[in-house]
Structure formats: C-alpha cells, structure tokens
Design an enzyme around this catalytic site. Structure first.
Site, PDB file in Angstrom:
ATOM      1  N   ASP A   1       6.872  16.105  10.739  1.00 36.93           N
ATOM      2  CA  ASP A   1       6.844  15.605   9.481  1.00 36.93           C
ATOM      3  C   ASP A   1       6.002  15.706   9.072  1.00 36.93           C
ATOM      4  OD1 ASP A   1       7.977  15.233   6.636  1.00 36.93           O
ATOM      5  OD2 ASP A   1       7.815  13.044   7.048  1.00 36.93           O
TER       6      ASP A   1
ATOM      7  N   SER B   1      11.653   4.908  -1.397  1.00 39.98           N
ATOM      8  CA  SER B   1      13.424   4.359  -1.821  1.00 39.98           C
ATOM      9  C   SER B   1      13.619   3.222  -0.867  1.00 39.98           C
ATOM     10  CB  SER B   1      14.658   5.718  -1.447  1.00 39.98           C
ATOM     11  OG  SER B   1      14.523   6.057  -0.628  1.00 39.98           O
ATOM     12  N   TYR B   2      14.089   2.921   0.612  1.00 44.05           N
ATOM     13  CA  TYR B   2      13.918   1.736   1.423  1.00 44.05           C
ATOM     14  C   TYR B   2      13.076   1.194   2.172  1.00 44.05           C
ATOM     15  CZ  TYR B   2      14.912   6.039   4.156  1.00 44.05           C
ATOM     16  OH  TYR B   2      14.766   7.393   4.961  1.00 44.05           O
TER      17      TYR B   2
ATOM     18  N   LYS C   1       5.875  -1.985   8.418  1.00 41.69           N
ATOM     19  CA  LYS C   1       6.166  -1.286   7.001  1.00 41.69           C
ATOM     20  C   LYS C   1       7.604  -1.869   7.180  1.00 41.69           C
ATOM     21  CE  LYS C   1       8.815   3.727   7.690  1.00 41.69           C
ATOM     22  NZ  LYS C   1       8.978   4.655   8.640  1.00 41.69           N
TER      23      LYS C   1
ATOM     24  N   ILE D   1       0.864  -0.866   0.215  1.00 42.84           N
ATOM     25  CA  ILE D   1      -0.379   0.067  -0.128  1.00 42.84           C
ATOM     26  C   ILE D   1       0.588   1.247  -0.543  1.00 42.84           C
ATOM     27  CG2 ILE D   1      -1.630  -1.333   1.048  1.00 42.84           C
ATOM     28  CD1 ILE D   1      -0.825   0.149   3.637  1.00 42.84           C
ATOM     29  N   GLY D   2       3.033   0.826  -0.215  1.00 45.06           N
ATOM     30  CA  GLY D   2       3.073   2.423  -0.152  1.00 45.06           C
ATOM     31  C   GLY D   2       4.453   1.661  -0.732  1.00 45.06           C
TER      32      GLY D   2
ATOM     33  N   THR E   1       9.163  -0.216   2.227  1.00 43.76           N
ATOM     34  CA  THR E   1       7.166  -0.702   2.295  1.00 43.76           C
ATOM     35  C   THR E   1       6.771  -0.882   3.258  1.00 43.76           C
ATOM     36  OG1 THR E   1       8.614  -1.692  -0.016  1.00 43.76           O
ATOM     37  CG2 THR E   1       6.482  -2.151  -0.204  1.00 43.76           C
ATOM     38  N   VAL E   2       5.560  -0.444   2.915  1.00 43.78           N
ATOM     39  CA  VAL E   2       4.246  -0.891   4.084  1.00 43.78           C
ATOM     40  C   VAL E   2       3.548  -1.416   2.916  1.00 43.78           C
ATOM     41  CG1 VAL E   2       2.585   0.081   5.057  1.00 43.78           C
ATOM     42  CG2 VAL E   2       4.648   1.559   4.085  1.00 43.78           C
TER      43      VAL E   2
END
Length: 320
Positions: free
Chosen positions: A164, A51-52, A70, A47-48, A54-55
């Site tokens: 963030d 660069s380093y 994650k 789902i996401g 993944t979810v």
C-alpha cells in the site's frame, strides 16, 4: 414526658463541625484513568480519520515525546481486518527497525478497541508537501525516492511486502526525511522458497497506485507490485499529479496497460523519465530494486546550471 437534653456547642465547635461537614461534601471519588492514561499517554488532537480508525497525537510520559496513536474500533472495522490484517500488521511492524520506517512502540487491546502506538512524524505526509508546492523539484524527489527505496529494500530483505505504498503513507519527520507508514496490508514471510517467489492473491492497496496485475485480479509477485507503486510515487513527486487516475476500474486498467504519458510542464530530466518508464511497465519487464539502486538518475545530483553562449552546461556530483 421525658425531655431531650440540648447540648450547646461553643462557637469554635460549631465552626469546626461546619468545616468537617463541608470537607465531607467536597470529597469526590477519584477519577478513573482511561486505558491510555494508565499506560502514560495523554491524547491530543486528531490528525487522521478513516471509516473505522482514527489517528491522534498523544503525549507520552514513558517516551518523553509526542507519539501517534492509531485507534481501531472493533465495532466498526470489518471482521476480516480484525482477524487477518490487523494481527498481521502488528506482528510485521514489531520486528522492523529502519530510519525510514515509522517506528512501532506498543499495541494495547481492550474489549472495544485496539490502540497502536507509533512514532509521530511532525511534518505531515508527502501528499501534503506536493499539494503545498504543486510539484517536487528533482533534487528533493531524488532524496525522498532514495529513502523510500532504502526502506522497501530493507522490508523485502526481511521477507516483508508493504502492498500500500502511496504519497499519503510517506510521512515527513522533523527534518523532512521520509518515514514509510501504515502496514495495514503488509505481509511477512515472503522470501523465495526453492528458488520460487511466493505469489499473492490479496488484491489490496489504492487503485491509482495499483499495478496492472492487481487490477487484472491475477496472482502477482508483491515485491514487483511494490516497485510499481514506487514508480507512481516518483511520477507524482516530479509532476505533481498521478500518472493514472480514474475511478472507473475498466478505464484505469486500460490506462496502466498503455505507455505512461509525460507532460511538458514541469520540465523533468530525461534520466528521471527513463527510470519511470522502466518501472511502470508489465511485471515481466519491470525493474527490480537492485536495478533501481544502480540507476543513473539516482547516482547523480544537479548542482548548478550556467548558460554559456546560449547552451546549458550541467555540473553533477556523484553520490558515493
């Protein structure tokens, strides 16, 4: 020459022997469980991706629901992230529990990867909603901004700054309530000492949501930088676009140092615009969380508008 005796088998014995051989041939070594499977997680779709990291969605036997995982690659992630930001993120989220924060469930580390197991938000991000609806009406914007405000107020009270805040990191649960996520740049132990607020010198976050002091590269009070990012989120909701958006650092810095520009469409109330203008200002004049909580726009909700003799009469409810 000696002869080798031939032993004859009955038909049943021959069949039995054949079956035993087939059974041995069919025997296969048991499949080795993956690290996540051994902890009761069955990975699903992605789902996401970054660069380093993944979810992915995963089904959890332990929690009896879907969760988000994650997955951080130690080979692809920068060294500073692995040694500084990732451990800090895990340490920060372990102690957080609030209805508008994504709940941390577990962290698993192997030689090659780090897995962070979190609550899964079924309805995507605030950015997805804005893209679908073009912009967010003030009633929903007020609800979601208040939820974000409560989440950040909780974090700041616990000495944690997010650093963030952006539409992509505001996730939506099953009931379309905001869940603040991604504490990758968060930092704890940021309460005042001897009356002095500790300053930050890590210039992180996303350009379009970054405060002027971060863009200028000067020491900054991260709580007020979080407030600036919240103001950008509010603007993005009600207008469906970012107030400052330029890939050029110098040009972006010029934009944020000027007064924010309000567009004619969509129509946004004066009280909402007033709140935004008092957030998107230099650090010394910027509203604090306590001021925002008591703002007029957050206290009122438009229920209906009826036209009487060409004039609009607005009825409001007070939140208690």
């Amino acid at each position: 020459m000696a002869t080798v005796p031939i032993i004859k088998c009955t038909s049943n014995e021959r069949l039995s022997g054949t079956r035993l051989m087939n059974e041995k041939e069919d025997e296969k070594p048991e499949k080795k469980l993956t690290v996540l499977e051994s902890h009761g997680y069955a990975l699903g779709k992605t789902i996401g991706a970054g660069s380093y990291a993944t979810v992915k969605i995963a089904k959890s036997d332990r929690h009896e629901c879907q969760v988000a995982v994650k997955i951080v690659s130690k080979f692809q992630a920068p060294g500073e992230y692995l040694t500084k930001f990732l451990p800090r993120e895990i340490e920060v989220v372990k102690g957080l529990k609030h209805p508008h924060l994504i709940r941390f469930l577990q962290a698993i580390e192997t030689t090659h990867r780090v897995y962070i197991i979190m609550e899964y938000a079924q309805n995507g991000s605030l950015l997805d909603v804005i893209r679908h609806d073009t912009y967010i009406d003030e009633q929903r914007s007020r609800k979601w901004f208040r939820q974000l405000l409560e989440a950040i107020d909780y974090c700041h009270d616990h000495g944690i700054v997010h650093r963030d805040i952006k539409c992509e990191n505001l996730l939506m649960d099953y009931h379309f309530n905001v869940k603040l996520s991604d504490f990758g740049f968060a930092r704890g132990q940021m309460k005042p000492k001897n009356g002095e607020w500790p300053l930050s010198t890590t210039y992180c976050g996303s350009y379009a949501y970054a405060s002027p002091e971060i863009l200028r590269g000067i020491p900054y009070q991260p709580q007020l930088s979080d407030v600036w990012s919240m103001g950008v989120v509010l603007y993005a909701m009600v207008y469906g676009r970012l107030p400052f958006d330029d890939t050029n650092h110098v040009q972006l810095l010029k934009q944020v140092q000027n007064k924010v520009v309000f567009h004619k469409h969509p129509r946004v109330s004066r009280s909402c615009r007033s709140l935004i203008t008092r957030i998107l200002v230099p650090q010394s004049a910027r509203l604090h969380i306590s001021n925002i909580k008591n703002d007029t726009w957050l206290e009122t909700s438009v229920v209906a508008q009826t036209s009487i003799s060409g004039r609009f009469v607005v009825r409001v409810n007070r939140y208690r």
